[in-house]
Design an enzyme around this catalytic site. Sequence first.
Site, PDB file in Angstrom:
ATOM      1  N   SER A  74      34.389  86.299  41.470  1.00 60.61           N
ATOM      2  CA  SER A  74      35.226  85.354  42.479  1.00 60.61           C
ATOM      3  C   SER A  74      36.492  84.657  42.145  1.00 60.61           C
ATOM      4  CB  SER A  74      34.014  84.323  42.959  1.00 60.61           C
ATOM      5  OG  SER A  74      32.953  84.862  43.684  1.00 60.61           O
ATOM      6  N   LYS A  77      39.151  85.312  44.708  1.00 56.27           N
ATOM      7  CA  LYS A  77      39.192  84.821  45.814  1.00 56.27           C
ATOM      8  C   LYS A  77      40.659  83.940  46.054  1.00 56.27           C
ATOM      9  CE  LYS A  77      34.466  85.070  46.556  1.00 56.27           C
ATOM     10  NZ  LYS A  77      33.073  84.397  46.467  1.00 56.27           N
ATOM     11  N   TYR A 199      37.080  94.091  49.025  1.00 62.27           N
ATOM     12  CA  TYR A 199      36.385  92.833  48.209  1.00 62.27           C
ATOM     13  C   TYR A 199      35.621  93.379  47.146  1.00 62.27           C
ATOM     14  CZ  TYR A 199      33.023  89.036  47.476  1.00 62.27           C
ATOM     15  OH  TYR A 199      32.552  88.165  47.043  1.00 62.27           O
ATOM     16  N   TYR A 251      32.073  76.131  44.762  1.00 61.73           N
ATOM     17  CA  TYR A 251      30.975  75.964  45.453  1.00 61.73           C
ATOM     18  C   TYR A 251      30.346  74.995  45.875  1.00 61.73           C
ATOM     19  CZ  TYR A 251      31.847  80.964  44.034  1.00 61.73           C
ATOM     20  OH  TYR A 251      32.589  81.953  44.074  1.00 61.73           O
ATOM     21  N   VAL A 269      30.989  84.980  38.909  1.00 59.62           N
ATOM     22  CA  VAL A 269      29.787  85.156  38.187  1.00 59.62           C
ATOM     23  C   VAL A 269      29.909  86.168  36.947  1.00 59.62           C
ATOM     24  CG1 VAL A 269      28.365  84.649  40.210  1.00 59.62           C
ATOM     25  CG2 VAL A 269      29.131  87.014  39.834  1.00 59.62           C
TER      26      VAL A 269
HETATM   27  O1  DON Z   1      30.172  88.836  46.059  1.00 55.28           O
HETATM   28  C1  DON Z   1      29.687  88.624  44.868  1.00 55.28           C
HETATM   29  O2  DON Z   1      28.505  88.694  44.749  1.00 55.28           O
HETATM   30  C2  DON Z   1      30.343  89.063  43.506  1.00 55.28           C
HETATM   31  N1  DON Z   1      31.169  90.087  43.531  1.00 55.28           N
HETATM   32  C3  DON Z   1      31.425  87.856  43.618  1.00 55.28           C
HETATM   33  C4  DON Z   1      30.609  86.661  43.579  1.00 55.28           C
HETATM   34  C5  DON Z   1      31.192  85.471  42.472  1.00 55.28           C
HETATM   35  O3  DON Z   1      31.653  85.648  41.538  1.00 55.28           O
HETATM   36  C6  DON Z   1      30.585  84.179  42.965  1.00 55.28           C
HETATM   37  N2  DON Z   1      30.770  83.177  41.849  1.00 55.28           N
HETATM   38  N3  DON Z   1      30.303  82.466  41.598  1.00 55.28           N
END
Ligand code: DON
Length: 329
Positions: A74, A77, A199, A251, A269
């Site tokens: 993320s 983003k 994405y 978040y 993540v």
């Molecule tokens: O959309 C997802 O689930 C992951 N590719 C990215 C999510 C993410 O890193 C959220 N972060 N805390």
Amino acid sequence: MNQPVLERSAMDEAVRGSLEAVYRRALDIRAGQVADYIPELARVEPEGFGIAVATTEGRLWTFGDAEAAFTVQSVSKCVSFCLALELLGRDRVFEAVGVEPSGDAFNAIVFDPHTQRPFNPMVNAGAITIAGLLREALGESAEATLLDRFSRAAGRPLGISDPVYVSERDTGHRNRAIAHLLLNVGALKAPVEPALDLYFRQCSILVNAIDLARIGATLANIGRNPLSGDYVFDLAAVRDTLAVMFTCGMYDYSGHWALDVGIPAKSGVGGGILGVVNRQLGICTYSPRLDPKGNSIRGLEVFRRLADDFGLHAFECTNYGSSFMKGMI
Ligand code: DON
């Protein structure tokens, strides 16, 4: 009486010593779990821990596994949002996605009830919408353009982890559901697969802590890579990106983060957290054990300590704010 001014090398050493103390203290933290909802992410080494701090003058301090590769997830983003603002303009971007903190989990299936649009570009729904805008504007070259910006900001060519990309693509049913709901409210156009694919690919970009710290230093340096001198990001887009990172980047922890750390940031993540100290620093921590909100536990602790020890908080009483004009007069 004025404080004696430290020689540059003595100051480097003093900063190194303080950073190292923060790193050593956080090494003992073992709480949290690596992300396993993407099967390939469950395979990462949970003990990995690195810190990189890059200045807008080009200096760099690193600790631990600062060169260990991980997927940006993320953290991507903020770069895709910045690029969309530059290429499509504010009006088009904010017609599709809001800028309000959602207070919900990053993968929440919820839109702003007033606008029927994603709350902000830092949650999955908003980032998938941004990917759709980029895909629509750039076609098949969207991925290469995004990767090029990442690489120029980091100062070296970056690539994508195919195993993580495939794992995300094949198991990302929740993101697919979000994409179809975005189609339903008109934030995405059909077909949704190209937007989702972009994405998933942007989340799978491989970086290390040094790369993210340098990307942070490029944002802190209002879009210009401090080492290469390359103008990577649009000036006005950087301002908007940092503002949204400040309010929405962590978040449903964003409020506490603003209180305790007080700098624009974005977590992923994969275990990375990118922080930006305006006009001064890019900071990255990497440690893949996460709390239930998806933020790296060691990373949170390191940033809290750095904010206290170095007075990084935007509203810290010792913080004089921008030094931009001082450099011009
Ligand atoms: O959309 C997802 O689930 C992951 N590719 C990215 C999510 C993410 O890193 C959220 N972060 N805390």
